[in-house]
Structure formats: structure tokens, C-alpha cells
Design an enzyme around this catalytic site. Sequence first.
Site, PDB file in Angstrom:
ATOM      1  N   ASN A  22       0.807  -1.222   0.000  1.00 59.22           N
ATOM      2  CA  ASN A  22       0.000   0.000   0.000  1.00 59.22           C
ATOM      3  C   ASN A  22       0.840   1.273   0.000  1.00 59.22           C
ATOM      4  O   ASN A  22       0.301   2.374  -0.065  1.00 59.22           O
ATOM      5  CB  ASN A  22      -0.962   0.006   1.191  1.00 59.22           C
ATOM      6  CG  ASN A  22      -2.119  -0.956   0.965  1.00 59.22           C
ATOM      7  OD1 ASN A  22      -2.239  -1.539  -0.105  1.00 59.22           O
ATOM      8  ND2 ASN A  22      -2.961  -1.122   1.975  1.00 59.22           N
ATOM      9  N   CYS A 120     -16.660  -4.127  -5.004  1.00 56.10           N
ATOM     10  CA  CYS A 120     -15.736  -5.253  -4.905  1.00 56.10           C
ATOM     11  C   CYS A 120     -16.228  -6.135  -3.776  1.00 56.10           C
ATOM     12  O   CYS A 120     -17.199  -5.800  -3.097  1.00 56.10           O
ATOM     13  CB  CYS A 120     -14.307  -4.791  -4.694  1.00 56.10           C
ATOM     14  SG  CYS A 120     -13.949  -4.241  -3.050  1.00 56.10           S
ATOM     15  N   ARG A 125     -17.255   0.669  -1.896  1.00 56.56           N
ATOM     16  CA  ARG A 125     -15.989   1.397  -2.088  1.00 56.56           C
ATOM     17  C   ARG A 125     -16.061   2.472  -3.176  1.00 56.56           C
ATOM     18  O   ARG A 125     -15.428   2.362  -4.231  1.00 56.56           O
ATOM     19  CB  ARG A 125     -14.847   0.427  -2.377  1.00 56.56           C
ATOM     20  CG  ARG A 125     -14.645  -0.546  -1.247  1.00 56.56           C
ATOM     21  CD  ARG A 125     -13.446  -1.424  -1.449  1.00 56.56           C
ATOM     22  NE  ARG A 125     -12.186  -0.742  -1.195  1.00 56.56           N
ATOM     23  CZ  ARG A 125     -11.003  -1.332  -1.299  1.00 56.56           C
ATOM     24  NH1 ARG A 125     -10.930  -2.588  -1.667  1.00 56.56           N
ATOM     25  NH2 ARG A 125      -9.908  -0.657  -1.052  1.00 56.56           N
ATOM     26  N   ASP A 311      -7.310  -4.220   7.521  1.00 58.08           N
ATOM     27  CA  ASP A 311      -6.598  -5.226   6.734  1.00 58.08           C
ATOM     28  C   ASP A 311      -6.030  -6.361   7.600  1.00 58.08           C
ATOM     29  O   ASP A 311      -5.438  -7.302   7.076  1.00 58.08           O
ATOM     30  CB  ASP A 311      -5.470  -4.571   5.912  1.00 58.08           C
ATOM     31  CG  ASP A 311      -6.020  -3.785   4.719  1.00 58.08           C
ATOM     32  OD1 ASP A 311      -7.232  -3.876   4.456  1.00 58.08           O
ATOM     33  OD2 ASP A 311      -5.229  -3.086   4.053  1.00 58.08           O
TER      34      ASP A 311
HETATM   35  C1  UD1 Z   1      -6.782   1.680   1.424  1.00 57.67           C
HETATM   36  C2  UD1 Z   1      -5.939   0.439   1.332  1.00 57.67           C
HETATM   37  C3  UD1 Z   1      -6.724  -0.781   1.795  1.00 57.67           C
HETATM   38  C4  UD1 Z   1      -7.298  -0.537   3.182  1.00 57.67           C
HETATM   39  C5  UD1 Z   1      -8.044   0.782   3.238  1.00 57.67           C
HETATM   40  C6  UD1 Z   1      -8.507   1.148   4.647  1.00 57.67           C
HETATM   41  C7  UD1 Z   1      -4.439   0.958  -0.497  1.00 57.67           C
HETATM   42  C8  UD1 Z   1      -4.010   0.681  -1.894  1.00 57.67           C
HETATM   43  N1  UD1 Z   1      -5.495   0.283  -0.042  1.00 57.67           N
HETATM   44  O1  UD1 Z   1      -7.883   1.487   0.535  1.00 57.67           O
HETATM   45  O2  UD1 Z   1      -5.845  -1.909   1.819  1.00 57.67           O
HETATM   46  O3  UD1 Z   1      -8.211  -1.577   3.487  1.00 57.67           O
HETATM   47  O4  UD1 Z   1      -7.214   1.859   2.758  1.00 57.67           O
HETATM   48  O5  UD1 Z   1      -7.421   1.194   5.500  1.00 57.67           O
HETATM   49  O6  UD1 Z   1      -3.822   1.738   0.198  1.00 57.67           O
HETATM   50  N2  UD1 Z   1     -14.774   6.063   0.867  1.00 57.67           N
HETATM   51  C9  UD1 Z   1     -15.810   6.819   0.355  1.00 57.67           C
HETATM   52  N3  UD1 Z   1     -15.556   7.628  -0.722  1.00 57.67           N
HETATM   53  C10 UD1 Z   1     -14.332   7.710  -1.300  1.00 57.67           C
HETATM   54  C11 UD1 Z   1     -13.280   6.950  -0.755  1.00 57.67           C
HETATM   55  C12 UD1 Z   1     -13.527   6.133   0.324  1.00 57.67           C
HETATM   56  O7  UD1 Z   1     -16.947   6.748   0.857  1.00 57.67           O
HETATM   57  O8  UD1 Z   1     -14.174   8.462  -2.274  1.00 57.67           O
HETATM   58  C13 UD1 Z   1     -15.008   5.165   2.042  1.00 57.67           C
HETATM   59  C14 UD1 Z   1     -14.770   3.698   1.699  1.00 57.67           C
HETATM   60  O9  UD1 Z   1     -15.924   3.096   1.105  1.00 57.67           O
HETATM   61  C15 UD1 Z   1     -14.441   3.111   3.047  1.00 57.67           C
HETATM   62  C16 UD1 Z   1     -13.700   4.275   3.752  1.00 57.67           C
HETATM   63  O10 UD1 Z   1     -14.030   5.446   3.009  1.00 57.67           O
HETATM   64  O11 UD1 Z   1     -15.617   2.839   3.755  1.00 57.67           O
HETATM   65  C17 UD1 Z   1     -12.196   4.146   3.788  1.00 57.67           C
HETATM   66  O12 UD1 Z   1     -11.733   3.711   2.536  1.00 57.67           O
HETATM   67  P1  UD1 Z   1     -10.334   4.191   1.951  1.00 57.67           P
HETATM   68  O13 UD1 Z   1      -9.453   4.667   3.045  1.00 57.67           O
HETATM   69  O14 UD1 Z   1     -10.585   5.103   0.819  1.00 57.67           O
HETATM   70  O15 UD1 Z   1      -9.748   2.826   1.353  1.00 57.67           O
HETATM   71  P2  UD1 Z   1      -8.788   2.739   0.114  1.00 57.67           P
HETATM   72  O16 UD1 Z   1      -7.957   3.956   0.033  1.00 57.67           O
HETATM   73  O17 UD1 Z   1      -9.558   2.295  -1.090  1.00 57.67           O
END
Ligand code: UD1
Length: 423
Positions: A22, A120, A125, A311
Site C-alpha cells: 500500500n 468489490c 468502495r 486489513d
Molecule cells: C486503502 C488500502 C486498503 C485498506 C483501506 C482502509 C491501499 C491501496 N489500499 O484502501 O488496503 O483496506 O485503505 O485502510 O492503500 N470512501 C468513500 N468515498 C471515497 C473513498 C472512500 O466513501 O471516495 C469510504 C470507503 O468506502 C471506506 C472508507 O471510506 O468505507 C475508507 O476507505 P479508503 O481509506 O478510501 O480505502 P482505500 O484507500 O480504497
Amino acid sequence: MKLKVYGNQKVNGVVPISGAKNSALPLLAASILSVNGLKLTNVPLLADIETTLSLLESLGVAYRVDQESLYANTVELKTGSIYNFTAPYETVKKMRASILVLGPLLTRFGRCRVSLPGGCSIGVRPIDLHLKGLEALGAKIELKDGYVHAVAPKGLKGANFDFPIATVTGTENIMMAAALADGTTVLRNAAREPEIVDLANCLNAMGAKISGQGTSVVMIKGVSSLRNTTEYRVMPDRIEAGTYAIAAGITKGRVDLIGGNFRELLPTFIEKMERIGLEFSDIENGLRAESSGEIAPVDVSSDPYPGFPTDLQAQTTALLCLADGESTVTENIYENRFMHAAELMRMGANITISGDKACVKGVEQLTGAPMMATDLRASFSLILAALAAKGDSVVDRIYHLDRGYCCVKEKLASCGVTVDRIS
Ligand code: UD1
């Protein structure tokens, strides 16, 4: 490809921890911002890294990979000939982190087209906050034909943006976009994960002006270009380290995790594991995790950093299946991250899911079974349970595992445990 896991094994040995997936993924995307190239060391050998490199290659990035050690590569990237600005559906559906090219392409070249990721297996997400953040910096965004079309013909402008939810890749995307924006950007409620600090430190080495990384307020003073030739070492993978610590806990064994300050990277995780019955001691360049022989029940809730990492939730659930009593696991980040529970129950685990909570009643013994990996981290939770089980197991769909865990067979072998890949 499947993995045969022989039951009733004990972990006892040393595991060199790889570079963090990550962290490596955003660092590879950050190369798009550089004029004179970026050299990354300690890049883990993973399918997600290969996917990212082929995506970057399709954009026009030239790269060279050299083997650095058994578990790491050095990757040199040159970005002088980027001619394509599209991340296609075929790549994004394989790996959601492809969205990380959006901020860099848009801020350096004024345009980008990225397929919408869709859902997913662990939840919906969305990427709405990535898009809102870029719009705050002046991007014009249109959604059509399943793609995000983003343009900023006159470049992006620094702005204030408050994230309603802290998002890891969202913070990274906007931070990279703001690095080349005109003026200063202040991000509030930014995610605080160590991988964000790693990205900001690398961007600063490349010539960016970022401060506050690791806190919830990040300030980015835009610069006109990132020109420094930079060599940067990817930070160690705290999730891999935590997973092998649980392997020691569930098999009542011991493991030396080498290559990082895991106490600092996993504060809440270590506290919970100590309550469960693992003992940690500092060793040279790492941390020893050793089972006390007990697996005590605890309540665990996943939260953004520095909270308990989502994770590591699936792997911890597997451990608690063998606890001496009842635990509650609460998943606060994703709405559907208990797919592994049904597979663990096929081994004899006693788990009841209700909304965002799993009630895990410890059982004396799990028994080997054929199982199906449902996502990356869940796949290792099944291996952990299978190592401690009576009898052998076969875990199907281990392409999930290969996306994010480097050299699993070899690393398990280095702590005395045998698994076999079968087709
Ligand atoms: C990253 C990690 C993943 C980890 C996650 C949470 C990477 C490549 N992946 O994923 O392994 O599980 O952080 O620690 O670094 N959300 C929204 N809108 C958005 C973006 C996010 O509602 O535009 C929500 C998501 O649905 C989720 C929460 O925010 O419920 C946190 O997700 P996020 O931190 O964005 O996860 P990733 O960055 O995709």
C-alpha cells in the site's frame, strides 16, 4: 491455482518483511509527477505491482526492474514519454488502486480518463471523495461510459478541502494532484496512515513542499515541477508483519519479524495481540512475536490509523476462532468484510454475523477443509486457520493472495511451515 495447507504445524523462525504494497502502489503512481525519473528500492514481488507497472507502461512510462534480494526488486521509472492518459476498465477491475494515476496525470498533463472501479467483494468502495477533492482544486469532471473524464486545461489551483470521511488513497490522490497545483492546498480530516507519510516523504525528496503528513491536516505548497532525481526505499509492510505475528499466535509458535519498527507501525494491533496472549520483544531490526500458549477472547474494532487495521481483521477473526471464550469483532471501515467467516465455519468455527459485528465463540479445534479465498486479506486468514487445524486443507482462488502477499510459500518455509501450490 490452489494452496495445500498441512494442518497442525507450528511457526518457528524468521520472516523478512517485504516493502509495503500500500506504499509501493502510490509511490509508483507518483513517478508520473517526476520530470527526471524515480528509482524505488524494496519494491515487493506482487501481482498488484506487476499490474501497476503494466498500467504505467501503457501510459508511456519506461521502467526497468532489477532483482534486489530474494523478496525485493528495484524499479527505475522514466516518465519523459507519457502519451496516453487512460486507465482502462480491464486494469481497474483487477486493481482498484489504479485510481491513483488520476491525480498525477491530471495535475501534470491536464487530463485523465479512469474507469470507474465499481463494487468489490468487501463493499461498495466509492471514489466520490477523490473526485470532490479534485473538483475543489478546479478540475472539471464528467462521468460517462463507465469512465471518469477529468480535465484541467489551465492546471489545478490550490484550495482547502475537508474530507467528510478519512480516505487513504483519496488523501494520496489529492496530495499528488496538489503537489503541482498553483498555490497552497490544505487537506483536513486527511487519513493518517504511515503509507501516506511515506508518499509525502518521497514527494518531498522529489521536490514537493508537503507538511503535516501523518496528522489530519496536510498542507501542500504547489511547485511548478518535480525535478530532483530521487531514489526512495519503500517502507516495510505492517500488514504482512501483523499477519505473520498472528501465524505465531494461532500455531502457538514464535516468529521474528525483520525489517521495521513494527511497534510504531502497529500500535493498537500489538496492544490487542498482547491481550490475546502474544508476547512481543524487541530484536535487532525488528520484533519477536511469541505465543504464551493462551488465546484469550477480546473485542476488536477496526478503525482508521492509529486504530486497529481493517486489513488485519480477517486474520484476527481466524485467531479468535480458537480463543478460550467469546469475542466480538466489529468492522467499521467496510460493509461486507466478513466473507471469510463462512469459510472458517466450514472448518468448524462458531461465528455469527450481525451487521457490522461478528460474534466469535472459540472452539477447541478446527478441522481441515477445502475453502475458497474471497479477497486478499481473507485468503491469508484461511491459511492461518488451516495451519492450526487437524487435517489438511486446500485453499482455492489464491490469486487473491498473490496480489498482496510476497513469496508466501518461501516465507512460511523460513519459519518451518510447509504449504504447496497445486493447480
Ligand atoms: C486503502 C488500502 C486498503 C485498506 C483501506 C482502509 C491501499 C491501496 N489500499 O484502501 O488496503 O483496506 O485503505 O485502510 O492503500 N470512501 C468513500 N468515498 C471515497 C473513498 C472512500 O466513501 O471516495 C469510504 C470507503 O468506502 C471506506 C472508507 O471510506 O468505507 C475508507 O476507505 P479508503 O481509506 O478510501 O480505502 P482505500 O484507500 O480504497
